[in-house]
Design a protein around this motif. Structure first.
Motif, PDB file in Angstrom:
ATOM      1  N   SER A  20       0.816  -1.216   0.000  1.00 27.46           N
ATOM      2  CA  SER A  20       0.000   0.000   0.000  1.00 27.46           C
ATOM      3  C   SER A  20       0.850   1.267   0.000  1.00 27.46           C
ATOM      4  O   SER A  20       0.446   2.287  -0.562  1.00 27.46           O
ATOM      5  N   GLN A  21       2.044   1.217   0.597  1.00 28.74           N
ATOM      6  CA  GLN A  21       2.908   2.392   0.635  1.00 28.74           C
ATOM      7  C   GLN A  21       3.879   2.436  -0.545  1.00 28.74           C
ATOM      8  O   GLN A  21       4.550   3.438  -0.763  1.00 28.74           O
TER       9      GLN A  21
ATOM     10  N   HIS B  33       2.172  -2.578 -12.585  1.00 31.24           N
ATOM     11  CA  HIS B  33       3.056  -2.237 -11.464  1.00 31.24           C
ATOM     12  C   HIS B  33       2.304  -1.365 -10.465  1.00 31.24           C
ATOM     13  O   HIS B  33       1.910  -0.245 -10.783  1.00 31.24           O
ATOM     14  N   GLN B  34       2.114  -1.869  -9.263  1.00 33.23           N
ATOM     15  CA  GLN B  34       1.504  -1.094  -8.184  1.00 33.23           C
ATOM     16  C   GLN B  34       2.635  -0.435  -7.406  1.00 33.23           C
ATOM     17  O   GLN B  34       3.442  -1.099  -6.761  1.00 33.23           O
ATOM     18  N   ALA B  35       2.707   0.888  -7.481  1.00 32.13           N
ATOM     19  CA  ALA B  35       3.907   1.604  -7.059  1.00 32.13           C
ATOM     20  C   ALA B  35       3.757   2.379  -5.759  1.00 32.13           C
ATOM     21  O   ALA B  35       4.766   2.813  -5.200  1.00 32.13           O
TER      22      ALA B  35
ATOM     23  N   VAL C 157       0.823   1.447 -14.704  1.00 32.33           N
ATOM     24  CA  VAL C 157       1.285   1.787 -13.361  1.00 32.33           C
ATOM     25  C   VAL C 157       0.113   2.334 -12.555  1.00 32.33           C
ATOM     26  O   VAL C 157      -0.602   3.228 -13.013  1.00 32.33           O
ATOM     27  N   ALA C 158      -0.076   1.785 -11.352  1.00 32.46           N
ATOM     28  CA  ALA C 158      -1.149   2.231 -10.468  1.00 32.46           C
ATOM     29  C   ALA C 158      -0.565   2.575  -9.107  1.00 32.46           C
ATOM     30  O   ALA C 158       0.395   1.934  -8.650  1.00 32.46           O
ATOM     31  N   ALA C 159      -1.138   3.582  -8.463  1.00 30.09           N
ATOM     32  CA  ALA C 159      -0.693   3.918  -7.111  1.00 30.09           C
ATOM     33  C   ALA C 159      -1.168   2.868  -6.121  1.00 30.09           C
ATOM     34  O   ALA C 159      -0.439   2.473  -5.200  1.00 30.09           O
ATOM     35  N   PHE C 160      -2.401   2.402  -6.330  1.00 26.00           N
ATOM     36  CA  PHE C 160      -3.039   1.503  -5.367  1.00 26.00           C
ATOM     37  C   PHE C 160      -3.998   0.598  -6.121  1.00 26.00           C
ATOM     38  O   PHE C 160      -4.605   1.016  -7.105  1.00 26.00           O
TER      39      PHE C 160
ATOM     40  N   VAL D 174       6.015 -10.182  -8.764  1.00 26.77           N
ATOM     41  CA  VAL D 174       7.208  -9.759  -8.030  1.00 26.77           C
ATOM     42  C   VAL D 174       6.715  -8.912  -6.869  1.00 26.77           C
ATOM     43  O   VAL D 174       5.936  -7.975  -7.070  1.00 26.77           O
ATOM     44  N   ALA D 175       7.158  -9.243  -5.639  1.00 30.53           N
ATOM     45  CA  ALA D 175       6.602  -8.558  -4.478  1.00 30.53           C
ATOM     46  C   ALA D 175       7.565  -8.602  -3.308  1.00 30.53           C
ATOM     47  O   ALA D 175       8.538  -9.368  -3.298  1.00 30.53           O
ATOM     48  N   ARG D 176       7.292  -7.760  -2.318  1.00 30.03           N
ATOM     49  CA  ARG D 176       7.877  -7.901  -0.999  1.00 30.03           C
ATOM     50  C   ARG D 176       7.244  -9.126  -0.331  1.00 30.03           C
ATOM     51  O   ARG D 176       6.393  -9.800  -0.922  1.00 30.03           O
TER      52      ARG D 176
END
Length: 358
Positions: free
Chosen positions: A188-189, A216-218, A239-242, A257-259
């Motif tokens: 989310s951040q 890509h969620q940035a 690209v999306a913020a959320f 690809v993620a944390r």
């Protein structure tokens, strides 16, 4: 009317959203839920919006901060515990559920002093500081990862799974497309590391003749910068913020690809998606690395540490995986195999059982 259950904790979405899911299930089972959180945590904004009564205490976290911050946090703890005691004397809960975060510690210490039974919810594959300290006096530890049960060898601990929304479980099995579809989840951040690394890695893939569709969620802070990065590299990424409905994005992805925060890994598992996980190196206690290794051991992920995850190395791993549809299907199946549906209901039932003395 039955006595309420206190949900204690918060600070970050990784603690708050699972707790809210359990609170909803408690309400569905006919029990009232009351949230005890920190005034400076995200719960101050998120919990009240969802109709859960809320008490806030003055408390701060100190992980990764200096000695002054530690002393300040310790100085605030007695007052936070006192406020928690007053709240519990007023509402007379049958049990307390600690969902992690520094506010959880104040609520659980108050419960212990009042003789109120409490249950811990451990979202990660290794227990956090608060849960390690308070687990010897808990009635039960509900573990989000099967690996976490082993961290409590002499205590009542159960693999309940982490609460995630039902929509994730409805994502169909992965069926790799042409061109392959890549989803980048920064949380989310947003993740500055992923935001810097992935555009360059995709550019390297393109130079090798591989052109995946990229979503890509940035994060809100980084979305415009990341969008420009892809444009400067002549890559047509979305690209999306959320992502308001991340399960939809997962349904349209062949690889992620993620944390590796606990909720991210649990959502990937529920959706049955394989992933390249790059743990946040500064995560408390290295819990993201442990979460990622747990998923890798199950066959649902490939793990790269930040030190390993250069754009070139990320491109190498993506190239290998995206070229093998059979492996993508197998990773998705392995990922879903370590997910438990109905975790929120399971935890709520355990808390109510503890509160009734069963």
């Amino acid at each position: 009317m039955s006595r309420p259950v206190v949900v204690a904790g918060g600070g970050t979405g990784g603690h708050i959203f699972p707790g809210l899911a359990v609170a909803r299930e408690l309400q569905a089972l006919g029990a009232r839920a009351h949230w005890l959180g920190a005034r400076k945590g995200l719960e101050a904004e998120l919990v009240g919006q969802r109709g859960v009564p809320l008490t806030l205490v003055d408390l701060e976290g100190f992980h990764g901060r200096g000695a002054v911050a530690v002393l300040r946090a310790l100085g605030l703890m007695p007052g936070a515990v006192a406020t928690s005691i007053r709240t519990m004397l007023e509402i007379e809960p049958s049990a307390v559920l600690g969902v992690g975060g520094y506010a959880s510690g104040a609520g659980l210490m108050a419960a212990g002093l009042l003789g109120i039974p409490y249950v811990l919810q451990e979202q990660n594959s290794i227990p956090g500081l608060t849960n390690r300290f308070l687990s010897p006096w808990s009635a039960l530890v509900c573990c989000g990862f099967a690996d976490a049960v082993r961290a409590f060898p002499s205590l009542p601990a159960e693999w309940t799974g982490n609460p995630v929304r039902e929509s994730f479980f409805k994502v169909p099995p992965v069926e790799p497309a042409t061109p392959p579809r890549l989803l980048v989840l920064g949380g989310s951040q947003g993740s500055l590391f992923l935001n810097r690394t992935l555009p360059r890695a995709v550019a390297i893939l393109r130079g090798r003749g591989i052109t995946p569709q990229v979503r890509h969620q940035a994060g809100v802070r980084w979305a415009d910068v990341v969008r420009t990065s892809y444009q400067d590299l002549a890559i047509g990424a979305e690209v999306a913020a959320f992502l308001s409905e991340p399960w939809t994005a997962l349904a349209e992805a062949d690889l992620v690809v993620a944390r590796s925060g606990a909720l991210t890994v649990s959502e990937l598992a529920a959706a049955g998606r394989g992933a390249v996980l790059i743990p946040f190196a500064a995560a408390a206690g290295g819990h993201q690395l442990h979460n990622a290794r747990s998923q890798e051991k199950a066959g649902g992920a490939v793990v790269l540490t930040e030190a390993e995850a250069s754009p070139e190395r990320v491109a190498d791993v993506l190239q290998e995986l995206l070229a093998d549809p059979g492996r993508l299907r197998a990773m998705g199946s392995c990922s879903r195999a370590v997910s438990l549906p109905d975790a929120a209901r399971r935890i709520a039932e355990r808390v109510l059982a503890v509160g009734s003395g069963r």
